[in-house]
Scaffold this motif. Structure first.
Motif, PDB file in Angstrom:
ATOM      1  N   GLY A  89       0.831  -1.189   0.000  1.00  0.00           N
ATOM      2  CA  GLY A  89       0.000   0.000   0.000  1.00  0.00           C
ATOM      3  C   GLY A  89       0.868   1.241   0.000  1.00  0.00           C
ATOM      4  O   GLY A  89       2.019   1.205  -0.446  1.00  0.00           O
ATOM      5  N   THR A  90       0.329   2.344   0.530  1.00  0.00           N
ATOM      6  CA  THR A  90       1.000   3.635   0.490  1.00  0.00           C
ATOM      7  C   THR A  90       1.088   4.255   1.875  1.00  0.00           C
ATOM      8  O   THR A  90       0.104   4.246   2.614  1.00  0.00           O
ATOM      9  CB  THR A  90       0.234   4.607  -0.429  1.00  0.00           C
ATOM     10  OG1 THR A  90       0.132   4.024  -1.726  1.00  0.00           O
ATOM     11  CG2 THR A  90       0.931   5.956  -0.525  1.00  0.00           C
ATOM     12  N   ILE A  91       2.260   4.776   2.218  1.00  0.00           N
ATOM     13  CA  ILE A  91       2.431   5.611   3.411  1.00  0.00           C
ATOM     14  C   ILE A  91       2.453   7.049   2.932  1.00  0.00           C
ATOM     15  O   ILE A  91       3.214   7.400   2.018  1.00  0.00           O
ATOM     16  CB  ILE A  91       3.751   5.309   4.146  1.00  0.00           C
ATOM     17  CG1 ILE A  91       3.788   3.870   4.637  1.00  0.00           C
ATOM     18  CG2 ILE A  91       3.943   6.280   5.315  1.00  0.00           C
ATOM     19  CD1 ILE A  91       5.094   3.492   5.298  1.00  0.00           C
ATOM     20  N   ARG A  92       1.614   7.897   3.550  1.00  0.00           N
ATOM     21  CA  ARG A  92       1.609   9.329   3.239  1.00  0.00           C
ATOM     22  C   ARG A  92       2.118  10.095   4.441  1.00  0.00           C
ATOM     23  O   ARG A  92       1.622   9.929   5.553  1.00  0.00           O
ATOM     24  CB  ARG A  92       0.192   9.788   2.900  1.00  0.00           C
ATOM     25  CG  ARG A  92      -0.289   9.253   1.593  1.00  0.00           C
ATOM     26  CD  ARG A  92      -1.573   9.922   1.167  1.00  0.00           C
ATOM     27  NE  ARG A  92      -2.026   9.314  -0.074  1.00  0.00           N
ATOM     28  CZ  ARG A  92      -3.244   8.876  -0.281  1.00  0.00           C
ATOM     29  NH1 ARG A  92      -4.172   9.020   0.649  1.00  0.00           N
ATOM     30  NH2 ARG A  92      -3.564   8.323  -1.418  1.00  0.00           N
ATOM     31  N   TYR A  93       3.087  10.943   4.196  1.00  0.00           N
ATOM     32  CA  TYR A  93       3.681  11.758   5.253  1.00  0.00           C
ATOM     33  C   TYR A  93       3.123  13.179   5.171  1.00  0.00           C
ATOM     34  O   TYR A  93       2.979  13.729   4.079  1.00  0.00           O
ATOM     35  CB  TYR A  93       5.202  11.818   5.085  1.00  0.00           C
ATOM     36  CG  TYR A  93       5.876  10.479   5.149  1.00  0.00           C
ATOM     37  CD1 TYR A  93       6.070   9.848   6.371  1.00  0.00           C
ATOM     38  CD2 TYR A  93       6.327   9.844   4.003  1.00  0.00           C
ATOM     39  CE1 TYR A  93       6.707   8.609   6.437  1.00  0.00           C
ATOM     40  CE2 TYR A  93       6.960   8.612   4.067  1.00  0.00           C
ATOM     41  CZ  TYR A  93       7.145   8.005   5.293  1.00  0.00           C
ATOM     42  OH  TYR A  93       7.774   6.786   5.359  1.00  0.00           O
ATOM     43  N   PHE A 107      -1.225   8.124  13.789  1.00  0.00           N
ATOM     44  CA  PHE A 107      -1.362   7.395  12.534  1.00  0.00           C
ATOM     45  C   PHE A 107      -2.822   7.082  12.254  1.00  0.00           C
ATOM     46  O   PHE A 107      -3.587   6.775  13.170  1.00  0.00           O
ATOM     47  CB  PHE A 107      -0.575   6.084  12.600  1.00  0.00           C
ATOM     48  CG  PHE A 107       0.867   6.297  12.953  1.00  0.00           C
ATOM     49  CD1 PHE A 107       1.795   6.617  11.982  1.00  0.00           C
ATOM     50  CD2 PHE A 107       1.291   6.200  14.266  1.00  0.00           C
ATOM     51  CE1 PHE A 107       3.121   6.840  12.323  1.00  0.00           C
ATOM     52  CE2 PHE A 107       2.614   6.421  14.614  1.00  0.00           C
ATOM     53  CZ  PHE A 107       3.535   6.743  13.630  1.00  0.00           C
ATOM     54  N   LEU A 108      -3.172   7.167  10.980  1.00  0.00           N
ATOM     55  CA  LEU A 108      -4.461   6.697  10.492  1.00  0.00           C
ATOM     56  C   LEU A 108      -4.169   5.553   9.535  1.00  0.00           C
ATOM     57  O   LEU A 108      -3.287   5.674   8.678  1.00  0.00           O
ATOM     58  CB  LEU A 108      -5.211   7.786   9.726  1.00  0.00           C
ATOM     59  CG  LEU A 108      -5.588   9.062  10.451  1.00  0.00           C
ATOM     60  CD1 LEU A 108      -6.249  10.029   9.472  1.00  0.00           C
ATOM     61  CD2 LEU A 108      -6.519   8.769  11.605  1.00  0.00           C
ATOM     62  N   VAL A 109      -4.895   4.461   9.687  1.00  0.00           N
ATOM     63  CA  VAL A 109      -4.766   3.349   8.759  1.00  0.00           C
ATOM     64  C   VAL A 109      -6.107   3.191   8.064  1.00  0.00           C
ATOM     65  O   VAL A 109      -7.126   2.915   8.715  1.00  0.00           O
ATOM     66  CB  VAL A 109      -4.342   2.050   9.482  1.00  0.00           C
ATOM     67  CG1 VAL A 109      -4.366   0.867   8.524  1.00  0.00           C
ATOM     68  CG2 VAL A 109      -2.957   2.211  10.086  1.00  0.00           C
ATOM     69  N   LEU A 113      -2.322  -4.337   8.121  1.00  0.00           N
ATOM     70  CA  LEU A 113      -2.411  -3.489   6.945  1.00  0.00           C
ATOM     71  C   LEU A 113      -3.071  -4.267   5.810  1.00  0.00           C
ATOM     72  O   LEU A 113      -2.832  -5.465   5.647  1.00  0.00           O
ATOM     73  CB  LEU A 113      -1.030  -3.007   6.521  1.00  0.00           C
ATOM     74  CG  LEU A 113      -0.290  -2.180   7.570  1.00  0.00           C
ATOM     75  CD1 LEU A 113       1.083  -1.785   7.046  1.00  0.00           C
ATOM     76  CD2 LEU A 113      -1.087  -0.954   7.967  1.00  0.00           C
ATOM     77  N   ALA A 114      -3.882  -3.559   5.032  1.00  0.00           N
ATOM     78  CA  ALA A 114      -4.618  -4.182   3.937  1.00  0.00           C
ATOM     79  C   ALA A 114      -3.904  -3.962   2.603  1.00  0.00           C
ATOM     80  O   ALA A 114      -3.205  -2.957   2.418  1.00  0.00           O
ATOM     81  CB  ALA A 114      -6.020  -3.583   3.858  1.00  0.00           C
ATOM     82  N   GLU A 115      -4.110  -4.871   1.697  1.00  0.00           N
ATOM     83  CA  GLU A 115      -3.619  -4.710   0.335  1.00  0.00           C
ATOM     84  C   GLU A 115      -4.267  -3.456  -0.256  1.00  0.00           C
ATOM     85  O   GLU A 115      -5.486  -3.287  -0.185  1.00  0.00           O
ATOM     86  CB  GLU A 115      -3.981  -5.948  -0.492  1.00  0.00           C
ATOM     87  CG  GLU A 115      -3.478  -5.911  -1.898  1.00  0.00           C
ATOM     88  CD  GLU A 115      -1.959  -6.022  -1.996  1.00  0.00           C
ATOM     89  OE1 GLU A 115      -1.420  -5.493  -2.989  1.00  0.00           O
ATOM     90  OE2 GLU A 115      -1.312  -6.614  -1.115  1.00  0.00           O
ATOM     91  N   GLU A 157      -1.522   7.066   7.023  1.00  0.00           N
ATOM     92  CA  GLU A 157      -1.283   8.501   7.096  1.00  0.00           C
ATOM     93  C   GLU A 157      -0.429   8.766   8.337  1.00  0.00           C
ATOM     94  O   GLU A 157      -0.776   8.317   9.445  1.00  0.00           O
ATOM     95  CB  GLU A 157      -2.593   9.276   7.233  1.00  0.00           C
ATOM     96  CG  GLU A 157      -3.622   8.957   6.183  1.00  0.00           C
ATOM     97  CD  GLU A 157      -3.437   9.692   4.882  1.00  0.00           C
ATOM     98  OE1 GLU A 157      -2.623  10.631   4.814  1.00  0.00           O
ATOM     99  OE2 GLU A 157      -4.112   9.304   3.908  1.00  0.00           O
ATOM    100  N   VAL A 158       0.674   9.480   8.177  1.00  0.00           N
ATOM    101  CA  VAL A 158       1.587   9.803   9.267  1.00  0.00           C
ATOM    102  C   VAL A 158       1.381  11.279   9.603  1.00  0.00           C
ATOM    103  O   VAL A 158       1.727  12.157   8.815  1.00  0.00           O
ATOM    104  CB  VAL A 158       3.052   9.517   8.877  1.00  0.00           C
ATOM    105  CG1 VAL A 158       3.979   9.866  10.032  1.00  0.00           C
ATOM    106  CG2 VAL A 158       3.216   8.070   8.455  1.00  0.00           C
TER     107      VAL A 158
END
Length: 84
Positions: A4-8, A52-54, A69-71, A76-77
């Motif tokens: 997935g994606t981590i957004r900072y 953090f938001l997942v 964590l999901a595919e 969100e950091v």
């Protein structure tokens, strides 16, 4: 293993030097450990103060190793903000 994606955001974005990047991890702890390895230094310090938001849900005080964590998911950091 999910991808997935981590957004900072804000100070986390500045410390990482990128706005977002992919993750490949089973849980939030693994994703954050990989981020620390990729961005040693300031990001390591900033992450200690972040929330953090997942997939839009706050992690709160849950242990990061328990947050699956999901595919195709998003982490969100969010660094602390003045006033709350």
């Amino acid at each position: 293993m999910a991808a997935g994606t981590i957004r900072y955001w804000a100070a986390a974005k500045a410390a990482a030097g990128v706005a977002e990047e992919p993750y490949a991890a089973e849980n939030l702890a693994e994703a954050l450990d990989a981020a620390r390895e990729r961005h040693p230094g300031e990001l390591v310090r900033v992450l200690r103060r972040c929330s953090f938001l997942v997939d839009g849900d706050p992690v709160g005080t849950r242990g990061h190793e328990t947050v699956r964590l999901a595919e195709g998911g998003t982490v969100e950091v969010l660094p602390p903000f003045a006033g709350g």
